[in-house]
Enzyme design. Structure first.
Site, PDB file in Angstrom:
ATOM      1  N   CYS A 192      53.470  60.584  19.697  1.00  0.00           N
ATOM      2  CA  CYS A 192      53.888  60.472  21.088  1.00  0.00           C
ATOM      3  C   CYS A 192      53.606  61.748  21.876  1.00  0.00           C
ATOM      4  O   CYS A 192      53.574  62.840  21.329  1.00  0.00           O
ATOM      5  CB  CYS A 192      55.376  60.193  21.140  1.00  0.00           C
ATOM      6  N   TRP A 195      53.355  56.300  20.184  1.00  0.00           N
ATOM      7  CA  TRP A 195      52.851  55.891  18.859  1.00  0.00           C
ATOM      8  C   TRP A 195      54.037  55.194  18.206  1.00  0.00           C
ATOM      9  O   TRP A 195      55.046  55.825  17.894  1.00  0.00           O
ATOM     10  CB  TRP A 195      52.402  57.135  18.090  1.00  0.00           C
ATOM     11  N   ASN A 198      60.311  61.986  22.634  1.00  0.00           N
ATOM     12  CA  ASN A 198      59.641  62.110  21.342  1.00  0.00           C
ATOM     13  C   ASN A 198      60.716  62.415  20.317  1.00  0.00           C
ATOM     14  O   ASN A 198      61.665  63.132  20.616  1.00  0.00           O
ATOM     15  CB  ASN A 198      58.661  63.278  21.342  1.00  0.00           C
ATOM     16  N   GLU A 229      44.441  63.313  -7.109  1.00  0.00           N
ATOM     17  CA  GLU A 229      44.372  63.532  -5.667  1.00  0.00           C
ATOM     18  C   GLU A 229      43.729  64.889  -5.361  1.00  0.00           C
ATOM     19  O   GLU A 229      42.932  65.015  -4.420  1.00  0.00           O
ATOM     20  CB  GLU A 229      45.774  63.415  -5.056  1.00  0.00           C
ATOM     21  N   LYS A 231      40.405  65.374  -3.065  1.00  0.00           N
ATOM     22  CA  LYS A 231      40.391  66.229  -1.855  1.00  0.00           C
ATOM     23  C   LYS A 231      39.242  67.229  -1.934  1.00  0.00           C
ATOM     24  O   LYS A 231      38.522  67.440  -0.968  1.00  0.00           O
ATOM     25  CB  LYS A 231      41.691  67.016  -1.720  1.00  0.00           C
ATOM     26  N   GLU A 260      35.801  65.468  -1.417  1.00  0.00           N
ATOM     27  CA  GLU A 260      35.455  64.942  -0.096  1.00  0.00           C
ATOM     28  C   GLU A 260      35.270  66.007   0.966  1.00  0.00           C
ATOM     29  O   GLU A 260      34.444  65.840   1.854  1.00  0.00           O
ATOM     30  CB  GLU A 260      36.428  63.844   0.359  1.00  0.00           C
ATOM     31  N   HIS A 275      38.769  64.666 -26.006  1.00  0.00           N
ATOM     32  CA  HIS A 275      38.056  63.430 -26.355  1.00  0.00           C
ATOM     33  C   HIS A 275      36.751  63.304 -25.574  1.00  0.00           C
ATOM     34  O   HIS A 275      36.191  62.219 -25.474  1.00  0.00           O
ATOM     35  CB  HIS A 275      38.951  62.217 -26.111  1.00  0.00           C
TER      36      HIS A 275
HETATM   37  C1  F6R Z   1      40.839  60.300   1.304  1.00  0.00           C
HETATM   38  C2  F6R Z   1      41.129  59.166   2.142  1.00  0.00           C
HETATM   39  C3  F6R Z   1      40.678  57.833   1.679  1.00  0.00           C
HETATM   40  C4  F6R Z   1      41.698  56.762   2.054  1.00  0.00           C
HETATM   41  C5  F6R Z   1      41.174  55.370   1.709  1.00  0.00           C
HETATM   42  C6  F6R Z   1      42.183  54.303   1.998  1.00  0.00           C
HETATM   43  O1  F6R Z   1      41.339  61.482   1.840  1.00  0.00           O
HETATM   44  O2  F6R Z   1      41.688  59.300   3.188  1.00  0.00           O
HETATM   45  O3  F6R Z   1      40.428  57.821   0.313  1.00  0.00           O
HETATM   46  O4  F6R Z   1      42.881  57.027   1.375  1.00  0.00           O
HETATM   47  O5  F6R Z   1      40.000  55.102   2.443  1.00  0.00           O
HETATM   48  O6  F6R Z   1      42.521  54.270   3.337  1.00  0.00           O
HETATM   49  P1  F6R Z   1      43.855  53.607   3.824  1.00  0.00           P
HETATM   50  O7  F6R Z   1      44.988  54.386   3.252  1.00  0.00           O
HETATM   51  O8  F6R Z   1      43.789  53.675   5.317  1.00  0.00           O
HETATM   52  O9  F6R Z   1      43.857  52.192   3.323  1.00  0.00           O
END
Ligand code: F6R
Length: 616
Positions: free
Chosen positions: A2, A79, A105, A489, A493, A496, A512
């Site tokens: 918002c 939002w 907000n 995760e 990160k 990407e 293994h």
């Molecule tokens: C990675 C990332 C993606 C999303 C995936 C699913 O940082 O953002 O791997 O997690 O594309 O997207 P949603 O959660 O919008 O279904």
């Protein structure tokens, strides 16, 4: 997310408000509106409220035909959090007599009680929002006090929660009353008049000298200037801050990129996602649950279905759902689940996790699961999204709009929401007592402050570790239990945003196969926080170290032993193992970003990736 804007002065308010709202569009919103103070045919002031679902440009077109000559008004981009996106739920909200309008907000945590009390006193509500209670509270207080600032002070004193608030009243022309608690508000005076906004970007064209209002401070804007007061109405003189950000920096709240801004929003996301979720008697209150407690009690199998980062949130949930509720839980990539013949019965719960709420595979998977008779529960960040609409129940992650393509704050919101769901299932199955659930809920909430501690303190250690990884061709992320899920995760990160190949492995699986990759200088990033399997993880790290790996460990504060094995240690506060993903993921987000920057990558818009994946 918002946005608030307000103006009173010597120029047309509508143009200034629309421009302010445009400036805040980047934050994300689903509806927009303004309240303008205009003179009626009899010369008496009135408020014209114009609201629209959709873009600010739509609101601007509608306002082109507006003939009033308002020099004072407030505006908002919404939002959705309480109540779906609709014109009725868009701000400004008005009092019964339409002479008071508010934009807000934050979250009014006790809105349900306040609304009931107000309705009991004859107030008629026109929206589903928490904000509307504020308009009615100010109306009541104004009737008694006859002065807008005093009325706003009285109104907010009844509110539990967070607010950045701007209020106009047709009976006090030219005045905008402002209040703040835990939600940003900036105020400035320019050549044309006085301005208020929730984001400095909305007013830096008018002035660069702004007052950043602090909690429990109030401001009375008039065309000639601003008077500041404390909660008792005593005058105060807040400090003026000079802002020399350019527009780009202003959008990012002064952070160099959205990814860092969003990482820093995570303590708020934890708090907002938990607000109002537990009653005074210790029951979980998931108002969008959509399933009866009997239906939940019948659940004998859970599938968590998601993609990417959301899938990793699911891996964490599996540990909690099985550990607390003792219900078998599988986590599957939606793209796989949708094409296989999973065992689904009416007592199967399919939990779809999706930040955007519109990922094609996730949607297809839940549609299929519904046809096969499953109950479907959505965890999403977007109110009214397809996942929300097509699920029996939903928890909103309250992360607000996420702009960086790589998910950070949404992930934390998902983990917190899934933790709530796991707690609820455990309570319904009588696996956790109310006392236990209450204690866990409190500790879950404590993680917000712990994230803040990490953000405040781990910068140097993260940069040092990043420097050790940046030139590698590949990296391994390892951990056990919760640590293995966090590692997944962390690896995603890094991949990407830095384009450095990374892979996550359960630490015990290293020998293994993957240990063959290790050669001198190979980075192994370990989640080695204190947990029941800590010693085993340490042994696995020793095996890597013996082969020349550069070991980076995310470890628990006070663990000096780990320094003997790891080349670089990033300490985080001690936390119960089940909640460790909420904190231990944060240094890995920062590490990924730091490595990416060192490699010259655009952390907000990594190549080949889209924020929302609406195709298979
Ligand atoms: C990675 C990332 C993606 C999303 C995936 C699913 O940082 O953002 O791997 O997690 O594309 O997207 P949603 O959660 O919008 O279904």
């Amino acid at each position: 997310m918002c946005g608030i804007v307000g103006f009173t002065g010597r120029d047309q308010a509508k143009d200034i408000l629309v421009e302010g709202l445009r400036r805040m569009e980047y934050r994300g919103y689903d509806s927009a509106g303004v309240a303008l103070e205009a003179a009626g045919a009899d010369g008496a002031a009135r408020l014209d409220v114009i609201r629209r679902v959709g873009k600010v440009s739509g609101l601007a077109s509608e306002l082109e035909g507006y003939a009033g000559q308002a020099t004072c008004g407030i505006g908002h981009t919404r939002w959705a959090t309480h109540g779906r996106p609709s014109t009725a739920n868009a701000h400004p909200h008005t009092s019964c007599d339409g002479r008071i309008a508010v934009v807000h907000n934050g979250i009014v945590e006790n809105f349900a009680e306040l609304r009931e009390e107000l309705q009991g006193r004859g107030h008629v509500f026109k929206s589903d929002t928490d904000t509307e209670v504020l308009a009615h509270l100010v109306e009541e207080a104004y009737a008694e006090r006859g002065e807008l600032m005093a009325a706003v002070r009285d109104a907010v004193s009844q509110v539990v929660g967070a607010y950045g608030l701007a209020v106009v009243c047709a009976d006090e022309p030219g005045v905008v009353a402002v209040a703040r608690k835990d939600s940003p508000i900036v105020i400035g005076v320019g050549e044309k008049g006085s301005y208020v906004a929730s984001d400095v970007i909305a007013l830096i064209d008018a002035t660069r000298d702004v007052v950043v209002l602090e909690d429990d401070q109030f401001a009375r804007l008039s065309p000639g200037g601003v008077e500041y007061t404390d909660a008792e109405g005593r005058p105060i003189e807040p400090a003026v801050t000079h802002v020399d950000w350019d527009l780009d920096m202003a959008e990012k709240g002064g952070y160099p990129d959205f990814m860092l801004k969003e990482i820093h929003e995570q303590p708020r996301v934890v708090r907002d996602t938990l607000v109002g979720r537990m009653t005074a008697t210790g029951e979980l209150d998931i108002d969008e649950l959509g399933l009866s407690l009997e239906e939940l009690n019948d659940i004998d199998r859970v599938y968590v279905i998601a993609c990417g980062t959301s899938y990793h949130a699911g891996l964490i949930a599996k540990n909690l759902i099985e550990g607390w509720a003792r219900i078998p839980c599988e986590v599957e990539a939606a793209s796989e689940f949708r094409y296989r013949d999973a065992i689904i019965t009416p007592s199967t719960l399919v939990v779809a996790v999706s930040q955007s709420g519109e990922t094609a595979d996730t949607l297809a998977a839940i549609r299929d699961a519904r046809i096969k008779g499953a109950k479907v529960f959505g965890i999403t960040n977007v109110v009214g999204s397809p996942v929300a609409r097509e699920s029996d129940g939903v928890i909103y992650t309250k992360a607000n709009k996420e702009i960086a393509v790589a998910s950070t704050k949404s992930f934390i919101g998902q983990v917190v929401s899934l933790t709530l769901l796991a707690l609820l299932l455990a309570q319904v199955k009588y696996r956790l007592t109310t006392k236990q659930a209450r204690m866990l809920f409190r500790e879950l909430g404590d993680s917000a402050a712990q994230i803040q501690e990490i953000l405040d303190g781990c910068g140097p250690a993260v940069r040092e570790a990043a420097a050790a990884c940046k030139d590698a061709r590949s990296a391994l992320f390892v951990g056990r239990g919760m640590g293995a899920a966090i590692a997944c995760e962390g690896a995603l990160k890094l991949k990407e945003v830095s384009y450095l190949h990374a892979e996550a492995y359960a630490a015990g699986e290293m020998k293994h196969g993957p240990i063959a990759l290790i050669e001198p200088g190979f980075p192994v990033i370990a989640v080695a926080t204190k947990s029941p399997t800590y010693d085993k993880t340490v042994s696995n790290l020793m095996e890597c170290r013996a082969r020349g790996a550069v070991v980076v460990a995310v470890a628990t504060e006070g663990d000096d032993e780990i320094k003997k094995i790891a080349d670089h240690v990033i300490y985080i506060p001690r936390i119960r193992d089940c909640f460790s993903p909420i904190t231990a993921s944060v240094p890995l987000q920062l590490l990924a970003r730091e490595v990416a920057l060192m490699r010259g990558c655009d952390v907000d818009q990594p190549r080949n990736l889209a924020k929302s994946v609406t195709v298979e």
